[in-house]
Each structure stands twice: as C-alpha cells, then as structure tokens.
Design a protein around this motif. Structure first.
Motif, PDB file in Angstrom:
ATOM      1  N   VAL A   1       0.540  -1.088  -0.080  1.00 32.46           N
ATOM      2  CA  VAL A   1      -0.183  -0.363  -0.185  1.00 32.46           C
ATOM      3  C   VAL A   1       0.900   1.229  -0.088  1.00 32.46           C
ATOM      4  N   LEU A   2       1.970   1.097   1.255  1.00 35.00           N
ATOM      5  CA  LEU A   2       2.366   2.165   0.785  1.00 35.00           C
ATOM      6  C   LEU A   2       3.504   2.617  -0.452  1.00 35.00           C
ATOM      7  N   VAL A   3       3.764   1.985  -1.267  1.00 31.56           N
ATOM      8  CA  VAL A   3       4.496   1.764  -2.854  1.00 31.56           C
ATOM      9  C   VAL A   3       3.431   2.428  -3.470  1.00 31.56           C
ATOM     10  N   LEU A   4       2.365   1.621  -3.434  1.00 31.02           N
ATOM     11  CA  LEU A   4       1.282   2.412  -4.427  1.00 31.02           C
ATOM     12  C   LEU A   4       0.912   3.916  -3.939  1.00 31.02           C
ATOM     13  N   TRP A   5       0.900   4.262  -2.907  1.00 30.53           N
ATOM     14  CA  TRP A   5       0.484   5.635  -2.334  1.00 30.53           C
ATOM     15  C   TRP A   5       1.469   6.521  -2.830  1.00 30.53           C
ATOM     16  N   HIS A   6       2.982   5.896  -3.035  1.00 31.73           N
ATOM     17  CA  HIS A   6       4.482   6.694  -3.368  1.00 31.73           C
ATOM     18  C   HIS A   6       5.345   6.339  -4.142  1.00 31.73           C
ATOM     19  N   TRP A   7       3.835   6.177  -5.500  1.00 31.22           N
ATOM     20  CA  TRP A   7       4.092   4.811  -6.744  1.00 31.22           C
ATOM     21  C   TRP A   7       5.896   6.071  -7.170  1.00 31.22           C
ATOM     22  N   ARG A   8       5.310   7.410  -7.303  1.00 28.55           N
ATOM     23  CA  ARG A   8       6.217   8.222  -8.514  1.00 28.55           C
ATOM     24  C   ARG A   8       7.740   8.402  -7.118  1.00 28.55           C
TER      25      ARG A   8
ATOM     26  N   ALA B   1      10.406   7.018  -9.117  1.00 30.94           N
ATOM     27  CA  ALA B   1      11.715   8.267  -9.156  1.00 30.94           C
ATOM     28  C   ALA B   1      13.088   7.021  -8.637  1.00 30.94           C
ATOM     29  N   ILE B   2      13.570   6.278  -7.820  1.00 32.94           N
ATOM     30  CA  ILE B   2      14.225   6.082  -7.623  1.00 32.94           C
ATOM     31  C   ILE B   2      14.521   4.973  -8.377  1.00 32.94           C
TER      32      ILE B   2
ATOM     33  N   MET C   1      14.865   4.659 -11.041  1.00 32.40           N
ATOM     34  CA  MET C   1      15.286   4.918 -12.478  1.00 32.40           C
ATOM     35  C   MET C   1      16.675   5.727 -12.496  1.00 32.40           C
ATOM     36  N   VAL C   2      17.052   6.099 -11.064  1.00 31.50           N
ATOM     37  CA  VAL C   2      18.255   7.259 -10.531  1.00 31.50           C
ATOM     38  C   VAL C   2      19.507   6.316 -10.332  1.00 31.50           C
ATOM     39  N   VAL C   3      19.071   5.183  -9.544  1.00 31.78           N
ATOM     40  CA  VAL C   3      19.688   4.199  -9.240  1.00 31.78           C
ATOM     41  C   VAL C   3      19.904   3.200 -10.078  1.00 31.78           C
ATOM     42  N   GLY C   4      18.641   2.784 -10.796  1.00 35.29           N
ATOM     43  CA  GLY C   4      19.212   1.806 -12.247  1.00 35.29           C
ATOM     44  C   GLY C   4      20.167   2.647 -13.094  1.00 35.29           C
ATOM     45  N   GLY C   5      19.351   4.212 -13.678  1.00 35.26           N
ATOM     46  CA  GLY C   5      20.649   5.073 -14.635  1.00 35.26           C
ATOM     47  C   GLY C   5      21.922   4.778 -14.247  1.00 35.26           C
ATOM     48  N   LEU C   6      22.117   5.522 -12.833  1.00 32.92           N
ATOM     49  CA  LEU C   6      23.841   5.297 -12.353  1.00 32.92           C
ATOM     50  C   LEU C   6      24.548   4.077 -11.715  1.00 32.92           C
ATOM     51  N   LEU C   7      23.653   2.942 -12.189  1.00 34.73           N
ATOM     52  CA  LEU C   7      24.597   1.281 -12.026  1.00 34.73           C
ATOM     53  C   LEU C   7      24.594   1.346 -13.229  1.00 34.73           C
ATOM     54  N   SER C   8      23.936   2.073 -14.637  1.00 37.18           N
ATOM     55  CA  SER C   8      24.406   1.304 -15.729  1.00 37.18           C
ATOM     56  C   SER C   8      25.824   2.533 -16.895  1.00 37.18           C
ATOM     57  N   PHE C   9      26.662   2.362 -16.199  1.00 42.23           N
ATOM     58  CA  PHE C   9      27.573   3.084 -16.638  1.00 42.23           C
ATOM     59  C   PHE C   9      29.227   1.750 -17.600  1.00 42.23           C
TER      60      PHE C   9
ATOM     61  N   VAL D   1      21.181   9.419 -19.132  1.00 43.88           N
ATOM     62  CA  VAL D   1      21.450  10.201 -18.552  1.00 43.88           C
ATOM     63  C   VAL D   1      20.037  11.069 -18.869  1.00 43.88           C
ATOM     64  N   ALA D   2      19.130  10.628 -19.764  1.00 42.10           N
ATOM     65  CA  ALA D   2      17.395  11.479 -19.844  1.00 42.10           C
ATOM     66  C   ALA D   2      16.335  10.488 -19.185  1.00 42.10           C
ATOM     67  N   VAL D   3      17.280   9.160 -19.394  1.00 42.47           N
ATOM     68  CA  VAL D   3      16.694   8.207 -17.635  1.00 42.47           C
ATOM     69  C   VAL D   3      16.868   9.040 -16.229  1.00 42.47           C
ATOM     70  N   ILE D   4      17.783   8.836 -16.249  1.00 41.39           N
ATOM     71  CA  ILE D   4      18.623   9.655 -14.658  1.00 41.39           C
ATOM     72  C   ILE D   4      18.256  11.690 -14.336  1.00 41.39           C
ATOM     73  N   VAL D   5      17.572  12.045 -15.617  1.00 49.38           N
ATOM     74  CA  VAL D   5      16.757  13.622 -15.160  1.00 49.38           C
ATOM     75  C   VAL D   5      15.750  12.695 -14.927  1.00 49.38           C
ATOM     76  N   ILE D   6      14.858  12.300 -15.329  1.00 50.49           N
ATOM     77  CA  ILE D   6      13.349  12.320 -15.475  1.00 50.49           C
ATOM     78  C   ILE D   6      13.529  12.160 -14.328  1.00 50.49           C
ATOM     79  N   GLY D   7      13.896  10.186 -13.677  1.00 53.37           N
ATOM     80  CA  GLY D   7      13.729   9.926 -12.188  1.00 53.37           C
ATOM     81  C   GLY D   7      14.015  11.542 -10.975  1.00 53.37           C
ATOM     82  N   VAL D   8      14.646  12.224 -11.217  1.00 58.98           N
ATOM     83  CA  VAL D   8      15.521  13.002 -10.303  1.00 58.98           C
ATOM     84  C   VAL D   8      13.947  14.046 -10.250  1.00 58.98           C
ATOM     85  N   ILE D   9      13.705  14.674 -11.282  1.00 60.50           N
ATOM     86  CA  ILE D   9      12.252  15.347 -11.831  1.00 60.50           C
ATOM     87  C   ILE D   9      11.554  14.125 -11.478  1.00 60.50           C
ATOM     88  N   LEU D  10      11.181  13.180 -11.336  1.00 59.62           N
ATOM     89  CA  LEU D  10       9.796  12.270 -10.719  1.00 59.62           C
ATOM     90  C   LEU D  10      10.196  12.988  -8.515  1.00 59.62           C
TER      91      LEU D  10
END
Length: 87
Positions: A15-22, A26-27, A29-37, A67-76
């Motif tokens: 329920v908590l994950v569904l409530w805070h899905w954004r 975002a997490i 997208m950012v973590v996955g993006g940072l680890l995919s160098f 880089v676009a995925v990371i930026v979108i994750g930060v914006i979310l």
C-alpha cells in the motif's frame, strides 16, 4: 501466527509503495541509471590495438538515453517531494 504478521507487513508495504509510486519510480530510474555506466578503452591517442599500448587507460561513460532516464527520475523525485510537502 507468524505468517499472518508477515502478510500484514507485506500488504502495508505494498500500500505504501502504491501510495508513493512516483518516488519509487524515481528511485528505480536514478539508481538504475547510475549503475548502468559503460566502459571504453583509450590508448595514448593511438589507433593501434589495446594490448600494444604503453599506458592504456579505461574511461567510463553514460549513454545519452541513460542520462535522460536519470534526469527524468530526478524530476519525478522532486515533484513527489513538492507534492508531499503541500500535504
């Protein structure tokens, strides 16, 4: 008894994950993006193969789409934070 408590906690977490899905998205997208160098090799400016270099070096980079995925994750994440602050 223990199974019932575990199911209750899993349900509450779901329920908590569904409530805070954004924020969760975002997490991810950012973590996955940072680890995919990706890595490349540089050979003293020479175009010869890597094994004949005197001082080979490795460099790391992110593709443009990541880089676009990371930026979108930060914006979310920022949007979630601003919306949560209003409540």
């Amino acid at each position: 008894m223990l199974g019932k408590r575990i199911r209750k906690h899993i349900f509450e977490d779901g329920v908590l994950v569904l409530w805070h899905w954004r924020l969760v998205l975002a997490i991810i997208m950012v973590v996955g993006g940072l680890l995919s160098f990706q890595s490349g090799r540089y050979c003293d400016g020479s175009t010869s193969d890597h094994f004949s270099c005197t001082r080979p070096s490795t460099y790391y980079y992110y593709p443009e789409w990541m880089v676009a995925v990371i930026v979108i994750g930060v914006i979310l994440g920022v949007l979630w934070w601003l919306r949560d602050r209003e409540r």
